[in-house]
Scaffold this motif. Structure first.
Motif, PDB file in Angstrom:
ATOM      1  N   ALA A   1      -3.503  62.133-164.875  1.00 30.59           N
ATOM      2  CA  ALA A   1      -2.875  62.872-166.220  1.00 30.59           C
ATOM      3  C   ALA A   1      -2.173  64.228-165.788  1.00 30.59           C
ATOM      4  CB  ALA A   1      -3.743  62.942-167.429  1.00 30.59           C
ATOM      5  N   ALA A   2      -2.762  64.850-164.957  1.00 29.99           N
ATOM      6  CA  ALA A   2      -2.188  66.171-164.607  1.00 29.99           C
ATOM      7  C   ALA A   2      -0.794  65.723-163.607  1.00 29.99           C
ATOM      8  CB  ALA A   2      -3.087  67.017-163.461  1.00 29.99           C
ATOM      9  N   GLN A   3      -0.931  64.813-162.834  1.00 25.62           N
ATOM     10  CA  GLN A   3       0.009  64.096-162.079  1.00 25.62           C
ATOM     11  C   GLN A   3       1.308  63.964-162.911  1.00 25.62           C
ATOM     12  OE1 GLN A   3       0.917  64.040-158.633  1.00 25.62           O
ATOM     13  NE2 GLN A   3       2.798  62.973-159.640  1.00 25.62           N
ATOM     14  N   ARG A   4       1.072  63.158-164.025  1.00 24.58           N
ATOM     15  CA  ARG A   4       1.871  62.658-165.093  1.00 24.58           C
ATOM     16  C   ARG A   4       2.868  64.097-165.714  1.00 24.58           C
ATOM     17  NH1 ARG A   4      -1.615  58.970-165.805  1.00 24.58           N
ATOM     18  NH2 ARG A   4      -2.437  59.653-167.578  1.00 24.58           N
ATOM     19  N   ALA A   5       1.898  65.081-166.166  1.00 22.75           N
ATOM     20  CA  ALA A   5       2.366  66.240-166.457  1.00 22.75           C
ATOM     21  C   ALA A   5       3.272  67.043-165.717  1.00 22.75           C
ATOM     22  CB  ALA A   5       1.084  67.090-166.881  1.00 22.75           C
ATOM     23  N   ALA A   6       2.853  66.813-164.215  1.00 18.08           N
ATOM     24  CA  ALA A   6       3.760  67.475-163.075  1.00 18.08           C
ATOM     25  C   ALA A   6       5.002  66.827-163.111  1.00 18.08           C
ATOM     26  CB  ALA A   6       3.032  67.585-161.827  1.00 18.08           C
ATOM     27  N   THR A   7       5.093  65.584-163.221  1.00 18.36           N
ATOM     28  CA  THR A   7       6.313  64.829-163.214  1.00 18.36           C
ATOM     29  C   THR A   7       7.309  65.100-164.240  1.00 18.36           C
ATOM     30  OG1 THR A   7       5.429  62.843-162.115  1.00 18.36           O
ATOM     31  CG2 THR A   7       7.325  62.418-163.133  1.00 18.36           C
ATOM     32  N   GLU A   8       6.534  65.252-165.613  1.00 19.21           N
ATOM     33  CA  GLU A   8       7.382  65.308-166.818  1.00 19.21           C
ATOM     34  C   GLU A   8       8.018  66.683-166.722  1.00 19.21           C
ATOM     35  OE1 GLU A   8       4.897  64.277-170.095  1.00 19.21           O
ATOM     36  OE2 GLU A   8       4.605  62.166-169.354  1.00 19.21           O
ATOM     37  N   ALA A   9       7.011  67.762-166.116  1.00 14.32           N
ATOM     38  CA  ALA A   9       7.594  69.006-166.356  1.00 14.32           C
ATOM     39  C   ALA A   9       8.826  69.118-165.154  1.00 14.32           C
ATOM     40  CB  ALA A   9       6.744  70.163-165.755  1.00 14.32           C
ATOM     41  N   ARG A  10       8.847  68.435-163.923  1.00 12.95           N
ATOM     42  CA  ARG A  10       9.868  68.455-162.876  1.00 12.95           C
ATOM     43  C   ARG A  10      10.917  67.706-163.669  1.00 12.95           C
ATOM     44  NH1 ARG A  10       8.740  64.121-159.225  1.00 12.95           N
ATOM     45  NH2 ARG A  10       9.701  63.057-161.107  1.00 12.95           N
ATOM     46  N   ASP A  11      10.934  66.969-164.465  1.00 13.83           N
ATOM     47  CA  ASP A  11      11.967  65.872-164.878  1.00 13.83           C
ATOM     48  C   ASP A  11      12.717  66.891-166.024  1.00 13.83           C
ATOM     49  OD1 ASP A  11      11.422  64.009-163.057  1.00 13.83           O
ATOM     50  OD2 ASP A  11      10.664  62.622-164.707  1.00 13.83           O
ATOM     51  N   ALA A  12      12.108  67.712-166.596  1.00 13.07           N
ATOM     52  CA  ALA A  12      12.481  68.636-167.562  1.00 13.07           C
ATOM     53  C   ALA A  12      13.203  69.767-167.066  1.00 13.07           C
ATOM     54  CB  ALA A  12      11.449  69.012-168.852  1.00 13.07           C
TER      55      ALA A  12
END
Length: 183
Positions: free
Chosen positions: A69-80
């Motif tokens: 879940a933290a990995q997905r949060a990292a990806t979403e933040a990067r994509d934003a």
């Protein structure tokens, strides 16, 4: 015999010590992530799961689920376009992953021990306009948090490997400093 020498003895207590260290190194980076993404609890949950393991909870699927879940949060933040927040979430991912340090004598395992500190340091660098001095300050804090047990575990592994960009540089710097400063 070569097979045996490729394995490192790790007790559950030592894994808990490493996870607690990783959680402590990642926790300050929430000050970067949470203001940028106030509705996303996943990195905090990952750090809390790592700390719960360090405090005696079982090593269960909860840790892995929180890490992913933290990995997905990292990806979403990067994509934003939120690079600092992404690195902060990666610190949380690394904290949850620390409980899964493998007893294999491979340099790549160093990221399980020091990855949370390096990603947090990178998050602080990025949040300060890519200022290496800010990352150095976080690494100094990470050094002070490392117990003799963490350093002992670290020393059983080969030095951190090359590569990994700026985070890899931070891992290698912290690795070298911890090996040199604790005896």
């Amino acid at each position: 015999m070569a097979e045996e020498s490729a394995r490192i003895e790790l007790s559950l207590a030592e894994l808990r010590e490493v996870a607690g260290y990783a959680a402590a190194c990642a926790l300050p980076a929430l000050a970067i992530f949470e203001p940028a993404r106030p509705d996303d609890q996943r990195p905090r949950d990952a750090i809390e799961a790592a700390q719960a393991f360090a405090d005696g909870a079982e090593r269960t699927k909860v840790l892995r689920d929180n890490a992913w879940a933290a990995q997905r949060a990292a990806t979403e933040a990067r994509d934003a376009g939120q690079a600092a927040a992404s690195e902060a979430a990666r610190a949380a991912l690394a904290a949850a992953g620390a409980a899964y340090l493998h007893p294999l004598a491979k340099a790549t395992q160093i990221k399980h021990i020091l990855g949370s500190a390096a990603h947090a340091a990178r998050a602080f660098e990025l949040s300060a306009g890519d200022a290496p001095a800010v990352g150095a300050d976080h690494l100094a804090q990470a050094r002070s948090l490392a117990s003799p047990a963490v350093v002992d575990v670290l020393r059983r592994y080969p030095p951190a490997p090359r590569g990994g960009g700026r985070v890899g540089e931070l891992i290698r710097e912290l690795d070298a400093e911890l090996r040199a400063s604790h005896g």
